[in-house]
Design an enzyme around this catalytic site. Structure first.
Site, short mmCIF file in Angstrom:
data_model
loop_
_atom_site.label_atom_id
_atom_site.label_comp_id
_atom_site.label_asym_id
_atom_site.label_seq_id
_atom_site.Cartn_x
_atom_site.Cartn_y
_atom_site.Cartn_z
N ARG A 1 -1.23 4.78 13.12
CA ARG A 1 -0.25 4.26 14.08
C ARG A 1 -0.71 4.65 15.48
O ARG A 1 -1.55 5.55 15.64
CB ARG A 1 1.15 4.77 13.79
CG ARG A 1 1.33 6.27 13.88
CD ARG A 1 2.81 6.65 13.70
NE ARG A 1 2.97 8.07 13.53
CZ ARG A 1 2.98 8.98 14.52
NH1 ARG A 1 2.81 8.59 15.77
NH2 ARG A 1 3.13 10.26 14.27
N LYS B 1 3.49 -6.79 12.10
CA LYS B 1 2.65 -7.05 10.93
C LYS B 1 2.96 -8.44 10.37
O LYS B 1 4.11 -8.76 10.08
CB LYS B 1 2.93 -5.98 9.87
CG LYS B 1 2.10 -6.13 8.61
CD LYS B 1 2.00 -4.81 7.89
CE LYS B 1 1.47 -4.97 6.49
NZ LYS B 1 1.18 -3.68 5.84
N ARG C 1 0.84 -1.21 0.00
CA ARG C 1 0.00 0.00 0.00
C ARG C 1 0.87 1.24 0.00
O ARG C 1 2.02 1.20 0.40
CB ARG C 1 -0.90 0.01 1.24
CG ARG C 1 -2.05 -0.99 1.18
CD ARG C 1 -2.88 -0.93 2.44
NE ARG C 1 -3.48 0.38 2.62
CZ ARG C 1 -3.38 1.11 3.74
NH1 ARG C 1 -2.70 0.68 4.76
NH2 ARG C 1 -3.97 2.28 3.81
C1 BTN Z 1 0.50 -3.75 2.37
O1 BTN Z 1 1.26 -2.81 2.09
O2 BTN Z 1 0.22 -3.99 3.53
C2 BTN Z 1 -0.08 -4.59 1.29
C3 BTN Z 1 0.87 -5.70 0.88
C4 BTN Z 1 0.29 -6.60 -0.18
C5 BTN Z 1 1.31 -7.60 -0.68
C6 BTN Z 1 0.70 -8.61 -1.60
S1 BTN Z 1 1.82 -9.93 -1.96
C7 BTN Z 1 0.75 -10.52 -3.19
C8 BTN Z 1 0.19 -9.31 -3.91
N1 BTN Z 1 1.09 -8.92 -4.97
C9 BTN Z 1 1.66 -7.74 -4.74
O3 BTN Z 1 2.48 -7.18 -5.49
N2 BTN Z 1 1.22 -7.24 -3.58
C10 BTN Z 1 0.26 -8.11 -2.95
#
Ligand code: BTN
Length: 317
Positions: free
Chosen positions: A312, A178, A114
């Site tokens: 946060r 996380k 994100r």
């Molecule tokens: C976040 O930032 O919390 C979201 C992370 C999401 C990661 C997943 S891994 C599978 C899918 N492919 C990606 O490139 N991102 C999501």
């Protein structure tokens, strides 16, 4: 290459001679393949004279046959991809997609998170997958990312991790770190039938320090020595998603609001919400029927939603 990795996956020593005999190649060919394997996967292979070769950490590789049999969705199992979200979007760009479809990879070279962050995705260690979903009714998009978080939590609890909590909007925490993240990407016009890519990353077997992660993280494996079976976790999460997305109440986050708030790590806590350059301080009241965050700020209730927000704990919480 996959065959060689499968032979090494137990983390025990294997002599070059034995590996060569099993693969039908010479010892020097084994050596070359091991170098290639290290280079292409980033995995470390220990070489000890008189003992042979072993992986730094044992692995449970993705099992395509089992996944095809046990997942509730058709699946594409990839060895390496830039991002499973990007792969799902490419798949959509070249054909009609009327049914949900799942993409999972052993490794992502450009995993995305994100707010423009990257998602660290080492080979064979964690889960990186995306569910490509056709959406005919755009009201189903409301609260969807929170619903997905809830499905992931249900699955992890059922797999033996009862203390997994949610953090608005859709992070999953374990012991304060996380453990999983969710990234939704929309393709098409919601008013005219569209698709959503639900990308999920779960830290399963990652241990030790990891470059590129700028937040407190943890993994399901904890301090255990044996790797957690990623196939099992993926099947549980996909089934939980399938159940939530096809239930009578599917697409109505309101029906799951109490369960979501009950699992929210920071319910009632003092937090700081970053909205780009600005920060807002308040006490978490919960979420509304659309999944927006309800904060009590200086005696006034305010409601926030949007993918670019981040939460946060406030320093004096
Ligand atoms: C976040 O930032 O919390 C979201 C992370 C999401 C990661 C997943 S891994 C599978 C899918 N492919 C990606 O490139 N991102 C999501």
């Amino acid at each position: 290459m996959h065959e060689l990795l499968a032979l090494l996956s137990d983390g025990a020593f294997h002599s070059g001679e034995r590996l060569g005999a099993l693969l039908g190649v010479s010892r020097s060919a084994v050596w070359k393949r091991l170098l290639l394997l290290e280079e292409s996967t980033g995995l470390r292979i220990h070489k000890v004279r008189g003992k042979g070769y072993r992986l730094e950490q044992p692995l449970v590789l993705l099992d395509s046959e089992r996944l095809s049999r046990e997942l509730p969705y058709p699946v594409r199992v990839l060895t390496e991809v830039d991002s499973t979200n990007a792969e799902a979007l490419r798949y959509l760009a070249v054909g009609q997609v009327n049914q949900p479809m799942l993409f999972v990879a052993e490794q992502q070279t450009a995993g995305r998170g994100r707010r423009g962050r990257s998602w660290v995705s080492p080979y064979g260690v964690n889960l990186y997958f995306s569910l490509l979903l056709p959406v005919s009714d755009s009201s189903r998009l409301e609260g969807l990312s929170l619903l997905v978080g809830l499905a992931v939590r249900r699955a992890l609890v059922a797999c033996g991790y009862p203390s997994v909590e949610l953090k608005w909007p859709n992070d999953l925490l374990l012991s304060g770190g996380k453990v999983a993240g969710i990234l939704l990407e929309l393709a098409g016009d919601p008013a005219d039938g569209c698709h959503v890519v639900v990308g999920i990353g779960i830290n399963v077997n990652m241990q030790g320090a990891k470059a590129g992660i700028d937040q407190a993280w943890t993994a399901l494996i904890g301090a255990a020595e044996r790797p957690v079976d990623r196939n099992l976790i993926l099947i549980a999460v996909a089934n939980a998603l399938h159940e939530l997305l096809t239930a009578d109440s599917a697409g109505r986050f309101a029906a799951y609001r109490d369960e979501w708030e009950g699992a929210h790590a920071w319910q009632g806590r003092k937090v700081c919400l970053s909205t780009g350059p600005q920060s807002v301080y308040g006490i978490v009241l919960g979420v509304d029927d659309r999944g927006a965050l309800r904060l009590m700020c200086d005696g006034v209730e305010r409601v926030y939603s949007g993918g670019e927000l981040s939460l946060r704990l406030s320093d004096d919480s």
